[in-house]
Design a protein around this motif. Sequence first.
Motif, PDB file in Angstrom:
ATOM      1  N   ALA A  29       0.864  -1.222   0.035  1.00 25.65           N
ATOM      2  CA  ALA A  29       0.050  -0.082   0.120  1.00 25.65           C
ATOM      3  C   ALA A  29       0.948   1.176   0.152  1.00 25.65           C
ATOM      4  O   ALA A  29       1.834   1.499   0.834  1.00 25.65           O
ATOM      5  CB  ALA A  29      -0.941  -0.001   1.181  1.00 25.65           C
ATOM      6  N   ALA A  30       0.491   2.140  -0.826  1.00 25.74           N
ATOM      7  CA  ALA A  30       1.250   3.472  -1.004  1.00 25.74           C
ATOM      8  C   ALA A  30       0.430   4.530  -1.409  1.00 25.74           C
ATOM      9  O   ALA A  30      -0.188   4.318  -2.479  1.00 25.74           O
ATOM     10  CB  ALA A  30       2.796   3.228  -1.659  1.00 25.74           C
ATOM     11  N   ALA A  31       0.778   5.762  -1.119  1.00 21.28           N
ATOM     12  CA  ALA A  31       0.054   6.772  -1.779  1.00 21.28           C
ATOM     13  C   ALA A  31       0.914   7.235  -2.858  1.00 21.28           C
ATOM     14  O   ALA A  31       1.965   6.744  -3.226  1.00 21.28           O
ATOM     15  CB  ALA A  31       0.108   7.945  -0.852  1.00 21.28           C
ATOM     16  N   VAL A  32       0.351   8.070  -3.963  1.00 19.02           N
ATOM     17  CA  VAL A  32       0.958   8.510  -5.186  1.00 19.02           C
ATOM     18  C   VAL A  32       2.223   9.474  -4.474  1.00 19.02           C
ATOM     19  O   VAL A  32       1.806  10.354  -3.772  1.00 19.02           O
ATOM     20  CB  VAL A  32      -0.095   9.160  -5.780  1.00 19.02           C
ATOM     21  N   PRO A  33       3.309   9.229  -5.080  1.00 19.46           N
ATOM     22  CA  PRO A  33       4.237  10.209  -4.658  1.00 19.46           C
ATOM     23  C   PRO A  33       4.242  11.597  -5.045  1.00 19.46           C
ATOM     24  O   PRO A  33       3.363  12.089  -6.034  1.00 19.46           O
ATOM     25  CB  PRO A  33       5.535   9.642  -5.565  1.00 19.46           C
ATOM     26  N   ARG A  78       3.581   3.339 -13.695  1.00 16.19           N
ATOM     27  CA  ARG A  78       4.797   2.921 -14.241  1.00 16.19           C
ATOM     28  C   ARG A  78       6.023   3.538 -13.470  1.00 16.19           C
ATOM     29  O   ARG A  78       6.971   2.898 -13.176  1.00 16.19           O
ATOM     30  CB  ARG A  78       5.256   3.655 -15.815  1.00 16.19           C
ATOM     31  N   HIS A  79       5.884   4.722 -12.860  1.00 18.60           N
ATOM     32  CA  HIS A  79       6.735   5.338 -12.031  1.00 18.60           C
ATOM     33  C   HIS A  79       6.473   4.910 -10.506  1.00 18.60           C
ATOM     34  O   HIS A  79       7.463   5.237  -9.787  1.00 18.60           O
ATOM     35  CB  HIS A  79       6.899   6.963 -12.220  1.00 18.60           C
ATOM     36  N   ALA A  80       5.343   4.559 -10.118  1.00 19.83           N
ATOM     37  CA  ALA A  80       5.050   4.026  -8.917  1.00 19.83           C
ATOM     38  C   ALA A  80       4.229   2.935  -8.805  1.00 19.83           C
ATOM     39  O   ALA A  80       2.939   3.044  -8.683  1.00 19.83           O
ATOM     40  CB  ALA A  80       4.287   5.140  -8.120  1.00 19.83           C
ATOM     41  N   PRO A  81       4.830   1.847  -9.063  1.00 16.39           N
ATOM     42  CA  PRO A  81       3.864   0.835  -9.116  1.00 16.39           C
ATOM     43  C   PRO A  81       3.025   0.127  -7.953  1.00 16.39           C
ATOM     44  O   PRO A  81       2.023  -0.400  -8.207  1.00 16.39           O
ATOM     45  CB  PRO A  81       4.931  -0.632  -9.353  1.00 16.39           C
ATOM     46  N   ASP A  82       3.285   0.791  -6.879  1.00 19.08           N
ATOM     47  CA  ASP A  82       2.669   0.475  -5.644  1.00 19.08           C
ATOM     48  C   ASP A  82       1.593   1.311  -5.302  1.00 19.08           C
ATOM     49  O   ASP A  82       1.088   1.495  -4.269  1.00 19.08           O
ATOM     50  CB  ASP A  82       3.547   0.155  -4.266  1.00 19.08           C
ATOM     51  N   ALA A  83       1.423   2.436  -6.097  1.00 19.17           N
ATOM     52  CA  ALA A  83       0.349   3.370  -5.929  1.00 19.17           C
ATOM     53  C   ALA A  83      -1.137   2.816  -6.312  1.00 19.17           C
ATOM     54  O   ALA A  83      -1.415   2.920  -7.421  1.00 19.17           O
ATOM     55  CB  ALA A  83       0.572   4.588  -6.836  1.00 19.17           C
ATOM     56  N   THR A  84      -1.602   2.237  -5.273  1.00 16.12           N
ATOM     57  CA  THR A  84      -2.997   1.408  -5.371  1.00 16.12           C
ATOM     58  C   THR A  84      -4.143   2.027  -6.149  1.00 16.12           C
ATOM     59  O   THR A  84      -4.632   1.681  -7.101  1.00 16.12           O
ATOM     60  CB  THR A  84      -2.991   0.576  -4.120  1.00 16.12           C
TER      61      THR A  84
END
Length: 199
Positions: free
Chosen positions: A4-8, A39-45
């Motif tokens: 789980a991760a927020a969008v950078p 593509r730049h943040a694959p864990d941005a659910t």
Amino acid sequence: MAGAAAVPTDLQPYFDKGIQAYTQGSYAYAVDLLTFVVRHAPDATEARRYLRLAVQKQFSQHPPSALTQAGLLLATLPLRGWAIVCQLRGQSRQAINVYEWLLSLTPRSRSLLMRLAGTLTQSGLDDAGLQTYEELLTVDPNHLGALRKLSRLAMKRGDDPKARHCFERILQLHPGDIEAQQSLRNLDALGTIKKGFSA
């Protein structure tokens, strides 16, 4: 929690524009923006979830003919093979990118959704993997492989109700399934233990 991760922060403007495009029905533009984010943040659910929704909407607006779909399947076979090779070599990010591109062409492909979900979970992106198994089950509610994987992932994450639902669904489809029967017994025992600790 892993996966789980927020969008950078640097990608937030692209995500916001992607959501805006999605809500306004500009699905092609939403797909472009959200693909860039994922593509730049694959864990941005959340970005991944809206990307999958935008792809589905775009596909339903302009569904290709059966002949076109058959042609796409043949034309993309080498890429499917390459994605599997990347996955086996541990090049998960490359494999994920290829699977997602292929899914933009055939978003209801059960095999591609299954492969993508498996690669995501292998990469520790459990939220995204879980979401992808759920998407596959909206395409095919009786997909045993997805039900099994989703139930195991739910158990791993402590989501007992979701795991129970999947195991019960498996038993509806295959009443003698030993793994599902044993897993339900384990969930019952775990529930009893948890009640004992909370008493």
